[in-house]
Write a protein that holds these residues in place. Structure first.
Motif, short mmCIF file in Angstrom:
data_model
loop_
_atom_site.label_atom_id
_atom_site.label_comp_id
_atom_site.label_asym_id
_atom_site.label_seq_id
_atom_site.Cartn_x
_atom_site.Cartn_y
_atom_site.Cartn_z
N THR A 138 0.86 -1.19 0.00
CA THR A 138 0.00 0.00 0.00
C THR A 138 0.90 1.23 0.00
O THR A 138 2.07 1.14 0.37
CB THR A 138 -0.89 0.05 1.27
N GLY A 139 0.37 2.36 -0.39
CA GLY A 139 1.13 3.63 -0.35
C GLY A 139 2.41 3.56 -1.17
O GLY A 139 2.43 3.04 -2.29
N ILE A 179 3.74 0.42 -2.99
CA ILE A 179 3.30 0.07 -4.34
C ILE A 179 4.36 0.54 -5.35
O ILE A 179 4.74 -0.20 -6.26
CB ILE A 179 1.92 0.71 -4.66
N LEU A 180 4.86 1.76 -5.13
CA LEU A 180 5.92 2.29 -6.00
C LEU A 180 7.20 1.46 -5.84
O LEU A 180 7.91 1.19 -6.80
CB LEU A 180 6.19 3.76 -5.66
N GLY A 181 7.45 1.05 -4.59
CA GLY A 181 8.63 0.23 -4.32
C GLY A 181 8.55 -1.11 -5.04
O GLY A 181 9.54 -1.59 -5.59
N GLU A 182 7.36 -1.70 -5.06
CA GLU A 182 7.19 -2.98 -5.75
C GLU A 182 7.46 -2.81 -7.25
O GLU A 182 8.06 -3.66 -7.89
CB GLU A 182 5.76 -3.51 -5.53
N VAL A 210 11.00 0.75 1.50
CA VAL A 210 9.62 0.79 2.01
C VAL A 210 8.89 -0.50 1.62
O VAL A 210 8.22 -1.13 2.44
CB VAL A 210 8.88 2.02 1.47
N TYR A 211 9.08 -0.92 0.38
CA TYR A 211 8.39 -2.13 -0.09
C TYR A 211 8.89 -3.37 0.67
O TYR A 211 8.09 -4.14 1.22
CB TYR A 211 8.62 -2.31 -1.60
#
Ligand code: CUA
Length: 336
Positions: free
Chosen positions: A244-245, A248-251, A330-331
């Motif tokens: 989440t948050g 998602i960009l990290g993934e 973060v991910y």
């Protein structure tokens, strides 16, 4: 002469070192206890022999030292040749000592080879496959469908059967407080077992030189209560949490940079099998073969250039920007 305060400092350093290290003198399993008991028997008999022999030697050296007088042939002591009683003593005493050590050693070996077969032990068996890689440990719980790294969990008092395999070169699996070492040989499965008797986290390490970062190939053996172990199993069996948050960009970064080619994350298309499985990466206390604590700072440092801390590591430097590293952290930290 070293001052007495320096001796005290040195002694306390040595003693504190003994406590912090995974010392074989503080066993935490039945087989490690058997090995330590044997160690003390050997040490005791050796110490006794040392004290008696050195004592006799010192006694003779001082008692019969040259007193400064000239010795003439007539004054020489009575010359003797052969003394059956003495010869019998110095033959039988060492022979008997060695026989005793042999018998207790064989007893210990038997205790190490044969796992307990009582009904309680048979009911409480854990099978783990430990796979040595340059330079990290992978753990497969095939009964549970779990694949993880760096951290091996087992319940206290269970009988843990470990089968060891290598993904590349020869390693050696060793958790000193659980017992002896077992060679990890490519193309050949070796087996060992132990029964942990204490709750705690015990450091293990590769004990066969396996390349440049051999000394950075450690593991944590987490011995926990049955309930904690079952909670761990449940958590590890679950697919990865949905990001989440910023995660998602990290993934997205994870897939764009090709991390998924080497790492598997259950529940996502990432299915690489070269590096550690990261499904529950954030549940682990360390990274990179237990060389760094698993903190966001260390992880960012590691992702920036893995070889800076661990020379020769197979994980490449990806030349990521600090922003992309931040998102990746973060991910990965969301993968509880
Ligand atoms: Cu693996 Cu040393």
């Amino acid at each position: 002469m070293i001052k007495s305060s320096a001796w005290v400092a040195l002694l306390s350093l040595v003693l504190s070192g003994c406590q912090a290290a995974p010392a074989i003198t503080s066993p935490a399993s039945t087989s490690a206890k058997a090995i330590t008991d044997l160690l003390w028997i050997f040490f005791g008999i050796s110490a006794l022999v040392f004290v008696v022999i050195e004592g006799l030697l010192l006694f003779v050296v001082f008692r019969y030292r040259h007193n400064g007088n000239k010795v003439t042939t007539e004054e020489l002591p009575k010359q003797v040749e052969g003394n059956p009683r003495l010869e019998l003593i110095w033959t039988l005493v060492p022979a008997l000592s060695l026989l005793i050590l042999f018998i207790v050693s064989v007893g210990t070996l038997r205790a190490l080879v044969e796992p307990p077969t009582d009904s309680a032990a048979v009911k409480n068996i854990v099978n783990v496959r430990a796979i040595g890689h340059q330079w990290w440990w992978e753990f497969e719980y095939s009964d549970e469908g779990i694949l993880t790294a760096d951290e091996m969990h087992v319940p206290v008092n269970s009988v843990v059967y470990v089968s060891v395999d290598s993904a590349d070169v020869i390693h050696s699996f060793w958790v000193p407080q659980m017992g002896g070492k077992i060679d990890v040989v490519p193309g050949h499965t070796n087996n060992t077992w132990f029964q942990p008797t204490e709750i705690g986290t015990f450091t293990g390490e590769c004990s066969e030189f396996c390349g440049g970062a051999h000394a950075m190939m450690r593991l944590d053996l987490v011995v926990e209560s049955q309930a904690d172990y079952e909670a761990w199993l449940t958590a590890q069996k679950a697919p990865s949490v949905k990001p989440t948050g910023d995660a998602i960009l990290g993934e997205k970064v994870f897939f764009e940079e090709g991390c998924s080619g080497c790492h598997q994350i259950n529940g996502t298309p990432a299915d690489g099998l070269i590096g550690p499985n990261l499904t529950h990466f954030a549940s682990r206390k360390s990274i990179g073969g237990k060389v760094l604590d698993n903190t966001p700072e260390n992880l960012a440092f590691w992702l920036g250039n893995p070889a800076e801390y661990k020379p020769g590591v197979l994980m490449p430097k990806l030349n990521l920007t600090p922003e992309r590293i931040k998102l990746l952290v973060v991910y990965l930290d969301s993968l509880k």
